[in-house]
Design a protein around this motif. Sequence first.
Motif, mmCIF file in Angstrom:
data_model
loop_
_atom_site.group_PDB
_atom_site.id
_atom_site.type_symbol
_atom_site.label_atom_id
_atom_site.label_comp_id
_atom_site.label_asym_id
_atom_site.label_seq_id
_atom_site.Cartn_x
_atom_site.Cartn_y
_atom_site.Cartn_z
ATOM 1 N N GLY A 11 0.785 -1.217 0.000
ATOM 2 C CA GLY A 11 0.000 0.000 0.000
ATOM 3 C C GLY A 11 0.817 1.267 0.000
ATOM 4 O O GLY A 11 0.277 2.368 -0.128
ATOM 5 N N GLN A 55 -12.947 -5.399 7.414
ATOM 6 C CA GLN A 55 -12.708 -4.074 6.842
ATOM 7 C C GLN A 55 -11.347 -4.005 6.158
ATOM 8 O O GLN A 55 -11.232 -3.490 5.043
ATOM 9 C CB GLN A 55 -12.796 -3.008 7.930
ATOM 10 C CG GLN A 55 -12.566 -1.592 7.410
ATOM 11 C CD GLN A 55 -12.687 -0.547 8.505
ATOM 12 O OE1 GLN A 55 -13.173 -0.832 9.597
ATOM 13 N NE2 GLN A 55 -12.230 0.663 8.222
ATOM 14 N N ALA A 56 -10.305 -4.545 6.827
ATOM 15 C CA ALA A 56 -8.954 -4.512 6.255
ATOM 16 C C ALA A 56 -8.885 -5.312 4.964
ATOM 17 O O ALA A 56 -8.229 -4.909 3.991
ATOM 18 C CB ALA A 56 -7.947 -5.040 7.272
ATOM 19 N N GLU A 59 -10.537 -3.311 2.135
ATOM 20 C CA GLU A 59 -9.680 -2.208 1.687
ATOM 21 C C GLU A 59 -8.521 -2.735 0.844
ATOM 22 O O GLU A 59 -8.158 -2.124 -0.173
ATOM 23 C CB GLU A 59 -9.162 -1.431 2.898
ATOM 24 C CG GLU A 59 -10.233 -0.652 3.639
ATOM 25 C CD GLU A 59 -9.709 -0.014 4.912
ATOM 26 O OE1 GLU A 59 -8.550 -0.310 5.284
ATOM 27 O OE2 GLU A 59 -10.446 0.771 5.532
ATOM 28 N N ALA A 62 -9.796 -3.771 -2.599
ATOM 29 C CA ALA A 62 -10.086 -2.594 -3.430
ATOM 30 C C ALA A 62 -8.793 -1.963 -3.942
ATOM 31 O O ALA A 62 -8.723 -1.518 -5.102
ATOM 32 C CB ALA A 62 -10.889 -1.580 -2.620
ATOM 33 N N TYR A 63 -7.784 -1.924 -3.091
ATOM 34 C CA TYR A 63 -6.477 -1.367 -3.475
ATOM 35 C C TYR A 63 -5.862 -2.154 -4.631
ATOM 36 O O TYR A 63 -5.440 -1.573 -5.650
ATOM 37 C CB TYR A 63 -5.561 -1.387 -2.256
ATOM 38 C CG TYR A 63 -4.099 -1.168 -2.547
ATOM 39 C CD1 TYR A 63 -3.621 0.080 -2.979
ATOM 40 C CD2 TYR A 63 -3.177 -2.201 -2.380
ATOM 41 C CE1 TYR A 63 -2.275 0.273 -3.241
ATOM 42 C CE2 TYR A 63 -1.832 -2.006 -2.632
ATOM 43 C CZ TYR A 63 -1.375 -0.770 -3.065
ATOM 44 O OH TYR A 63 -0.033 -0.575 -3.318
#
Length: 304
Positions: A11, A55-56, A59, A62-63
């Motif tokens: 990320g 949630q992680a 994310e 999606a990244y």
Amino acid sequence: MYQTLLVPLDGSKFSERALPIATALAQSLKARVALVTCLSTSALRSAGAPDAEFQATGEAQAYLAKLAQTLSEQGLRVETDVVYGEAAEAILREVDAFSADLVVMCTHGRSGLGRWIFGSVAERVLAHSPVPVLLVRPTGEPAALEPEPAQASILVPLDGSPLSEQALPHATALARALNSPILLLHSVEPSPLYYNYPLGVMAQETLDYEQGEARAYLDRVAKQLEREGVACQTQVLVGWPSDVIAYRGAAPNPRLIVMATHGRSGIARLLMGSVALEVVRRSPLPILLVRPEVDAAKKTDRAG
């Protein structure tokens, strides 16, 4: 030789510096790209919230999906995966899961420039990966390997050992894909006596002899590569290996270094503190490191 390139990402902008070179290689090699990111289970547990993992994961997916879309628009075949565990171990599992032939990653990630390759994820991957690892620097212009200009070479340091020569098939495959010549480099280490008169006269004679032997050795290797259809150049320089390789890598011509993690000193000498690691630390170029197979090198020695 390379059908799947594995690109670990965390990320950070540092880790994403591996993407331009992975993209260029995948286009030239017609290989697929596997983008992977790892979620630390210990970090998720420490977060405490019951939905923290969900949630992680969302994310992270999606990244990777956003990056994959960008690469797909450039005509690449891209797959993604989010895995759990400590980063180095997870990356090594993904090498097996994707049957990857090459790992392309930056030497730094989210921890930034304060943490160098010692003790880092990149070091542990390099020490245990069953496939070559291409390391990209986190500073300077982002590395990209375009098929042109053809005069930009692939630098291959050799020390005369079968271990170091195991980098040659990888360099040859890339040279063909990128339409690049190979530059074979050998360093001759001067004796300490070289700097002391009058013993320096004798040392100079020894140095001249060793340079001649090195040129003859590189010429033999170059002729073999040329018979295989790969353009080749050779160069012998005097100096300590890491100094010579880093200096030559900083010259305008080479675009990539391909070398074995071990050479004449053998596997008993670990990567840490070795010539290979010094080159990783100092060279401005991307470096593809190949872990040589000891048994194959012994067979070559016996055959020679």
